[in-house]
Design a protein around this motif. Structure first.
Motif, mmCIF file in Angstrom:
data_model
loop_
_atom_site.group_PDB
_atom_site.id
_atom_site.type_symbol
_atom_site.label_atom_id
_atom_site.label_comp_id
_atom_site.label_asym_id
_atom_site.label_seq_id
_atom_site.Cartn_x
_atom_site.Cartn_y
_atom_site.Cartn_z
ATOM 1 N N MET A 1 0.833 -1.210 0.000
ATOM 2 C CA MET A 1 0.000 0.000 0.000
ATOM 3 C C MET A 1 0.861 1.251 0.000
ATOM 4 O O MET A 1 2.045 1.225 0.367
ATOM 5 N N SER A 2 0.241 2.357 -0.358
ATOM 6 C CA SER A 2 0.923 3.646 -0.285
ATOM 7 C C SER A 2 1.072 4.056 1.177
ATOM 8 O O SER A 2 0.355 3.572 2.054
ATOM 9 N N TYR A 3 1.992 4.973 1.440
ATOM 10 C CA TYR A 3 2.240 5.439 2.801
ATOM 11 C C TYR A 3 0.973 6.030 3.417
ATOM 12 O O TYR A 3 0.650 5.771 4.581
ATOM 13 N N ARG A 4 0.230 6.801 2.648
ATOM 14 C CA ARG A 4 -0.984 7.432 3.158
ATOM 15 C C ARG A 4 -2.022 6.378 3.563
ATOM 16 O O ARG A 4 -2.656 6.478 4.610
ATOM 17 N N LEU A 5 -2.187 5.344 2.716
ATOM 18 C CA LEU A 5 -3.146 4.289 3.035
ATOM 19 C C LEU A 5 -2.692 3.470 4.238
ATOM 20 O O LEU A 5 -3.509 3.026 5.049
ATOM 21 N N GLN A 6 -1.390 3.269 4.355
ATOM 22 C CA GLN A 6 -0.879 2.529 5.509
ATOM 23 C C GLN A 6 -1.242 3.238 6.813
ATOM 24 O O GLN A 6 -1.716 2.615 7.768
ATOM 25 N N ARG A 7 -1.029 4.542 6.870
ATOM 26 C CA ARG A 7 -1.358 5.297 8.078
ATOM 27 C C ARG A 7 -2.855 5.225 8.376
ATOM 28 O O ARG A 7 -3.269 5.069 9.529
ATOM 29 N N LEU A 8 -3.671 5.325 7.328
ATOM 30 C CA LEU A 8 -5.122 5.270 7.502
ATOM 31 C C LEU A 8 -5.549 3.911 8.049
ATOM 32 O O LEU A 8 -6.375 3.828 8.968
ATOM 33 N N GLN A 9 -4.967 2.828 7.504
ATOM 34 C CA GLN A 9 -5.322 1.486 7.960
ATOM 35 C C GLN A 9 -4.899 1.264 9.415
ATOM 36 O O GLN A 9 -5.616 0.636 10.192
ATOM 37 N N LEU A 10 -3.727 1.791 9.789
ATOM 38 C CA LEU A 10 -3.277 1.657 11.176
ATOM 39 C C LEU A 10 -4.222 2.373 12.131
ATOM 40 O O LEU A 10 -4.545 1.865 13.211
ATOM 41 N N ARG A 11 -4.636 3.579 11.752
ATOM 42 C CA ARG A 11 -5.568 4.330 12.603
ATOM 43 C C ARG A 11 -6.889 3.588 12.755
ATOM 44 O O ARG A 11 -7.442 3.485 13.855
ATOM 45 N N GLU A 12 -7.402 3.059 11.633
ATOM 46 C CA GLU A 12 -8.681 2.341 11.680
ATOM 47 C C GLU A 12 -8.567 1.088 12.541
ATOM 48 O O GLU A 12 -9.461 0.784 13.336
ATOM 49 N N PHE A 13 -7.458 0.367 12.403
ATOM 50 C CA PHE A 13 -7.276 -0.852 13.184
ATOM 51 C C PHE A 13 -7.176 -0.538 14.676
ATOM 52 O O PHE A 13 -7.811 -1.192 15.509
ATOM 53 N N SER A 14 -6.389 0.478 15.019
ATOM 54 C CA SER A 14 -6.234 0.858 16.420
ATOM 55 C C SER A 14 -7.574 1.233 17.037
ATOM 56 O O SER A 14 -7.920 0.793 18.140
ATOM 57 N N ALA A 15 -8.363 2.034 16.308
ATOM 58 C CA ALA A 15 -9.669 2.461 16.819
ATOM 59 C C ALA A 15 -10.629 1.279 16.934
ATOM 60 O O ALA A 15 -11.359 1.146 17.925
ATOM 61 N N ALA A 16 -10.635 0.393 15.918
ATOM 62 C CA ALA A 16 -11.559 -0.750 15.919
ATOM 63 C C ALA A 16 -11.230 -1.721 17.048
ATOM 64 O O ALA A 16 -12.133 -2.238 17.720
ATOM 65 N N LEU A 17 -9.934 -1.970 17.286
ATOM 66 C CA LEU A 17 -9.552 -2.903 18.337
ATOM 67 C C LEU A 17 -9.885 -2.342 19.714
ATOM 68 O O LEU A 17 -10.352 -3.064 20.601
ATOM 69 N N ARG A 18 -9.684 -1.037 19.901
ATOM 70 C CA ARG A 18 -10.010 -0.428 21.187
ATOM 71 C C ARG A 18 -11.516 -0.460 21.434
ATOM 72 O O ARG A 18 -11.969 -0.706 22.555
ATOM 73 N N ALA A 19 -12.310 -0.244 20.375
ATOM 74 C CA ALA A 19 -13.767 -0.306 20.520
ATOM 75 C C ALA A 19 -14.216 -1.730 20.845
ATOM 76 O O ALA A 19 -15.087 -1.949 21.687
ATOM 77 N N TYR A 20 -13.599 -2.706 20.191
ATOM 78 C CA TYR A 20 -13.946 -4.110 20.434
ATOM 79 C C TYR A 20 -13.605 -4.507 21.865
ATOM 80 O O TYR A 20 -14.402 -5.124 22.577
ATOM 81 N N ALA A 21 -12.401 -4.134 22.299
ATOM 82 C CA ALA A 21 -11.967 -4.463 23.657
ATOM 83 C C ALA A 21 -12.836 -3.765 24.689
ATOM 84 O O ALA A 21 -13.089 -4.305 25.769
ATOM 85 N N GLY A 22 -13.304 -2.558 24.365
ATOM 86 C CA GLY A 22 -14.152 -1.815 25.294
ATOM 87 C C GLY A 22 -15.483 -2.482 25.548
ATOM 88 O O GLY A 22 -16.102 -2.275 26.595
ATOM 89 N N LYS A 23 -15.956 -3.308 24.598
ATOM 90 C CA LYS A 23 -17.230 -4.007 24.764
ATOM 91 C C LYS A 23 -17.079 -5.326 25.511
ATOM 92 O O LYS A 23 -18.058 -5.898 25.958
ATOM 93 N N GLU A 24 -15.847 -5.819 25.611
ATOM 94 C CA GLU A 24 -15.601 -7.093 26.278
ATOM 95 C C GLU A 24 -15.830 -6.969 27.784
ATOM 96 O O GLU A 24 -15.336 -6.037 28.415
ATOM 97 N N THR A 25 -16.594 -7.884 28.343
ATOM 98 C CA THR A 25 -16.773 -7.899 29.796
ATOM 99 C C THR A 25 -15.694 -8.741 30.475
ATOM 100 O O THR A 25 -15.536 -8.674 31.688
ATOM 101 N N ASP A 26 -14.962 -9.516 29.684
ATOM 102 C CA ASP A 26 -13.829 -10.274 30.197
ATOM 103 C C ASP A 26 -12.582 -9.414 30.020
ATOM 104 O O ASP A 26 -12.004 -9.334 28.944
ATOM 105 N N PHE A 27 -12.161 -8.729 31.098
ATOM 106 C CA PHE A 27 -11.045 -7.795 30.998
ATOM 107 C C PHE A 27 -9.749 -8.497 30.602
ATOM 108 O O PHE A 27 -8.906 -7.907 29.926
ATOM 109 N N GLU A 28 -9.574 -9.750 31.021
ATOM 110 C CA GLU A 28 -8.349 -10.455 30.676
ATOM 111 C C GLU A 28 -8.252 -10.665 29.169
ATOM 112 O O GLU A 28 -7.176 -10.568 28.589
#
Length: 724
Positions: A274-301
């Motif tokens: 991917m281009s540098y710009r798309l790489q940064r965009l994908q990293l941001r989206e992944f970071s946000a999506a994973l944090r949102a997913y983890a935030g919904k988990e009731t199993d903190f571990e």
């Protein structure tokens, strides 16, 4: 919260699907989804059994009867807002036995329907399913009913597997309950049978004259097919669409079998193309999506495990391969979220290295305006760590320096003519960041206030006013209003504390009428997510307990009366949680389960549940209810012990026992509590890398427990020194 009813039956034999007649639809499970109460029992019976026969099965109807009864019945359901729901084996999968295939189709459909309903808001899904008869033995013509416990156990397992396949976690607010009834005696299942039969043989001569009427009732949103997509296939499909963020989410959240090394290489290969710009965009989206997913988990571990694996496996691999992409921003947010999880749980020993990594990351960032926000967020967590390790003065110092830097920056902006031209010279500049910085300072001051009561008038009240001035929307005010309530409570102004707490739900005290607004507060708090509910309960119980301790009995008793009136709140927010009760009778035709996911075990509990139980127990003891107090204190300590890796909770357990020492009179109990405090304190002092503030607390507790003469005032004061 929307409550639905789902009436399900099945059509087809679920056998030899790959060789079945292609002119006929494959075996399916189907029925009616409808809001509870949308149809009265009388109306259901009228639609299901218009000829009053008492036993009306679609497969046994003549074509003439089916054409007269089925369309009218299904149209009546749809006119009341119901939906025809179908779980179809469109792929014509054969799955071991007809029993296994039936359960697979049912579970797959329920998982997908549940995921769809979750997008519409919180819900309860009450499923009524017909008894299913399957082969008694593989290849046998003799049939048996799937037993009730077998139904629940197997269906739970299948649904859990399907949830993993579609990357879905059931929200703790949502419930799925199951009832098994006879399709020959339950009118709701008559209607489910009509829906199934109409779909299965829609193209037959039986329904040809009314086919268009039936087709008009089918809604594609409620037709689901058996999921057969593996995690690896899903990852490859996302990579083919250049969705690296989605592929990474699938990779890290998949719970089934997955070739980790192989699939990570495929993801990195696509990412590097991917281009540098798309790489940064994908990293941001992944970071946000994973944090949102983890935030919904009731199993903190599990949340922590996901974060750690992403940081170490993916971002670590980018660094090891020297892939030239700016990762510091996305990596920062994941590390910050992981540090916040540790701190929220009281796991200070794991939080420290993560905070050190954050500071190192920030110091290596470029000196740019965008990174100033990262500095603020890191300082916020640094102060929280200092509070959790009982270094409250250091936390105040940390936030004072942060506030000074932010106010200096904002003052410069406020003086700029361009800013004034666009936003108006007479408008006050405000910032949620600055408000949150004051909040963290206030949080530290709350605990210092216990040692120096003059702090309330000297700075604490003024700091809360400054923080409040930085918010413009009610939802953003909640934490500061809770802190102000705690500050007033610690200062002994319990009524003012309750007034501030009620503001979090846009409520006010009405003269001497304390009970009614408290009831509304408790009802509203019960609708929050599980973690937030515990905090709402904690602040409420703290005020109630402190008012009783200070002799403000009218206020305390009115708050308690509100709890008694709101029995659901009392049981859910305050008292020990118990697993859902499974009810069944001997007849397989009438099995009822309170919750299909109940396994007879209570869910794991986290902070601040132990504080809620601790202070509720103290209130009961102050009212002379020794037995109730003892039960709550035992359960509070149990919550602490359920989380053995959380150092801060180890100290909370000691604090609970210290307050017990200050209130108990039985000499046998007093000796037992002393021995327990000594044991717990010695265990804590053995921990490696123990922060000095926690070590000092453990030493003081040990000294008090070993003292020949018990000073009850000292015991209580020491119990209140801990951060809660």
């Amino acid at each position: 919260m929307t409550e639905y009813e789902l009436w399900l039956d099945e059509s087809g034999d679920f056998e030899a699907e790959t060789q079945s007649d292609r002119r006929r639809n494959p075996s399916l499970v189907g029925g009616i989804l409808i809001r509870k109460g949308a149809l009265s029992d009388a109306r259901i019976r009228q639609l299901a059994d218009p000829d009053n026969r008492g036993d009306f099965h679609a497969t046994e109807m003549s074509a003439e009867t089916a054409q007269r009864v089925v369309p009218v019945a299904l149209e009546g359901v749809c006119n009341a807002g119901g939906k025809l729901v179908y779980f179809q084996n469109t792929e014509r999968i054969d799955y071991h036995t007809n029993r296994d295939l039936y359960l697979r189709v049912l579970a797959s459909g329920l998982a997908q329907l549940t995921k769809y309903l979750s997008t519409q808001g919180h819900f309860t899904l009450n499923i009524t399913v017909a008894v299913r008869f399957v082969e008694k033995e593989p290849g046998s013509e003799e049939k048996r009913a799937i037993a009730g416990e077998e139904y629940r156990r197997e269906l739970k397992s299948y649904i859990a597997h399907e949830f993993e396949d579609i990357n879905f976690t059931l929200d703790p607010h949502d419930r799925i309950a199951l009832t098994i009834l006879s399709a020959r005696r339950e009118f709701r299942l008559f209607l489910a049978d009509y829906a199934c039969n109409a779909k299965l043989v829609l193209n037959s001569r039986k329904y040809r004259p009314v086919r268009d009427r039936l087709l008009a009732l089918f809604d594609p949103r409620y037709q689901f097919t058996v999921t057969a997509l593996t995690a690896e296939n899903s990852i490859r499909a996302k990579l083919a669409a250049n969705d690296v963020s989605g592929a990474l989410m699938e990779y890290f959240t998949a719970r089934g079998k997955l070739s980790k090394k192989k699939m990570l290489n495929e993801i990195l290969k696509r990412f590097c193309a991917m281009s540098y710009r798309l790489q940064r965009l994908q990293l941001r989206e992944f970071s946000a999506a994973l944090r949102a997913y983890a935030g919904k988990e009731t199993d903190f571990e599990r949340s922590e495990s996901l974060m750690k694996e992403a940081i170490e496996r993916f971002f670590g691999e980018l660094a090891r391969r020297h892939i030239p992409v700016q990762t510091d921003e996305s990596l920062f947010w994941l590390q910050l979220s992981l540090a916040d999880m540790y701190l929220r749980e009281g796991d200070v020993l794991h939080a420290k290295p993560m905070l050190d990594a954050l500071e190192q990351l920030i110091r290596g960032m470029n000196y740019r305006v965008e990174n100033l926000a990262h500095l603020y967020f890191y300082r916020d967590k640094k102060a929280l760590y200092e509070i959790d390790t009982m270094d409250y003065a250091a936390a105040v110092k940390t936030m004072d320096a942060t506030i000074h830097a932010m106010e200096g920056l904002f003052a410069a902006l406020d003086r700029d003519p361009l800013v004034a031209d666009y936003f108006g010279a007479d408008r006050q500049l405000y910032s949620e960041y600055l408000g949150n910085a004051y909040c963290m300072k206030i949080y530290a001051e709350l605990f210092l206030q216990r040692q120096d009561a003059s702090l309330y008038d000297r700075s604490l009240r003024a700091d809360t006013d400054k923080a409040l001035s930085q918010y413009r929307y009610s939802g953003e005010l909640e934490r500061n209003q809770q802190y102000r309530a705690k500050a007033e409570n610690e200062a002994g102004h319990c009524r003012a504390a309750l007034e501030w707490l009620l503001k979090t739900k846009d409520l006010t005290l009405d003269g001497e009428n304390v009970k009614e607004p408290c009831v509304r507060y408790l009802t509203a708090a019960r609708e929050e997510d599980p973690l937030s509910r515990d905090y709402y309960a904690m602040y409420y119980v703290e005020i109630m307990e402190h008012a009783a301790r200070l002799g403000q009995d009218a206020l305390a008793d009115a708050m308690y009366a509100a709890l008694v009136q709101e029995k659901e709140t009392l049981n859910d927010l305050i008292l020990p949680r118990k697993p859902a009760v499974i009810r069944s009778d001997a007849a397989v035709s009438n099995i009822v389960y309170a919750d299909i996911f109940s396994d007879g075990k209570a869910p794991r509990r986290y902070h601040p549940r132990e504080i809620v139980l601790w202070k509720y127990g103290a209130y009961q003891m102050l009212r002379g209810n020794d037995a109730a107090a003892s039960r709550c204190w035992e359960d509070a300590v149990t919550v602490c012990d359920e989380n053995p890796d959380y150092t801060q909770l180890k100290l909370v357990a000691i604090a609970v026992r210290l307050e017990e020492l200050s209130l108990l009179t039985d000499k046998t109990d007093l000796r037992a509590r002393r021995r327990e405090i000594k044991r717990r304190a010695k265990d804590i002092l053995k921990l490696p890398d123990l922060p000095e503030g926690l070590a000092a607390y453990a030493r003081d507790a040990l000294s008090l427990a070993e003292s020949p003469a018990l000073n009850t005032k000292h015991a209580y004061a020491l119990s209140q020194r801990i951060a809660f």
